[in-house]
Design a protein around this motif. Structure first.
Motif, PDB file in Angstrom:
ATOM      1  N   GLU A  19       5.591  -1.300   4.796  1.00 24.18           N
ATOM      2  CA  GLU A  19       4.464  -0.494   5.283  1.00 24.18           C
ATOM      3  C   GLU A  19       4.917   0.942   5.558  1.00 24.18           C
ATOM      4  N   LYS A  20       6.105   1.085   6.126  1.00 19.21           N
ATOM      5  CA  LYS A  20       6.654   2.421   6.374  1.00 19.21           C
ATOM      6  C   LYS A  20       6.849   3.174   5.058  1.00 19.21           C
ATOM      7  N   LEU A  21       7.375   2.503   4.053  1.00 22.07           N
ATOM      8  CA  LEU A  21       7.564   3.129   2.739  1.00 22.07           C
ATOM      9  C   LEU A  21       6.223   3.540   2.129  1.00 22.07           C
ATOM     10  N   ARG A  22       5.224   2.672   2.260  1.00 18.21           N
ATOM     11  CA  ARG A  22       3.888   3.002   1.732  1.00 18.21           C
ATOM     12  C   ARG A  22       3.323   4.250   2.413  1.00 18.21           C
ATOM     13  N   ASN A  23       3.496   4.312   3.727  1.00 15.58           N
ATOM     14  CA  ASN A  23       2.999   5.475   4.466  1.00 15.58           C
ATOM     15  C   ASN A  23       3.732   6.745   4.052  1.00 15.58           C
ATOM     16  N   GLU A  24       5.045   6.644   3.871  1.00 15.59           N
ATOM     17  CA  GLU A  24       5.822   7.805   3.435  1.00 15.59           C
ATOM     18  C   GLU A  24       5.389   8.251   2.041  1.00 15.59           C
TER      19      GLU A  24
END
Length: 132
Positions: A19-24
């Motif tokens: 999820e963090k990667l998607r947001n980034e």
């Protein structure tokens, strides 16, 4: 029996990372829409994030598969317990991953009594595992 719960925690951590990667990745795309940057740099960064997300998703699927196998193993061992109160408590604790407090509420017993039952259930599990 904790291995199953540990695998679930690992899956949660990995999903949070995805999820963090998607947001980034979304932030990079939005920032690049505002700025005029070479399109090859944008697609390189986006591609890197997509690859990382895909790799982690595959890894999560592997850990999920391992968790399912552990859950089956735990359930099989619990099914060998004869005392129905022990069996119910072990299922709630190790398959459904409930805290002792939640088990006490659901079974309408005191926390202390649940802890006592858990100790007896673990003794029965130990005996079962010795025979295996």
């Amino acid at each position: 029996m904790r291995q199953y719960r540990n695998l679930l925690a690992e899956i949660d951590n990995m999903e949070a990372e995805v999820e963090k990667l998607r947001n980034e990745a979304a932030t990079i795309r939005m920032r690049n829409d505002d700025e005029r940057v070479q399109s090859s740099l944008i697609s390189d960064k986006t591609g890197e994030y997509a690859t990382k997300i895909a790799d982690m998703t595959i890894e999560i699927m592997g850990v999920r598969s391992e968790a399912i196998e552990k859950m089956r193993e735990v359930s099989r061992i619990i099914s060998l317990v004869e005392n129905p109160d022990y069996k119910k408590l072990l299922h709630m604790r190790y398959v459904r991953c409930l805290t002792f407090e939640k088990i006490a509420v659901k079974t309408e017993r005191s926390y202390r009594h649940v802890i006592r039952l858990h100790g007896g259930a673990l003794l029965e599990i130990s005996k079962i595992l010795e025979k295996m």
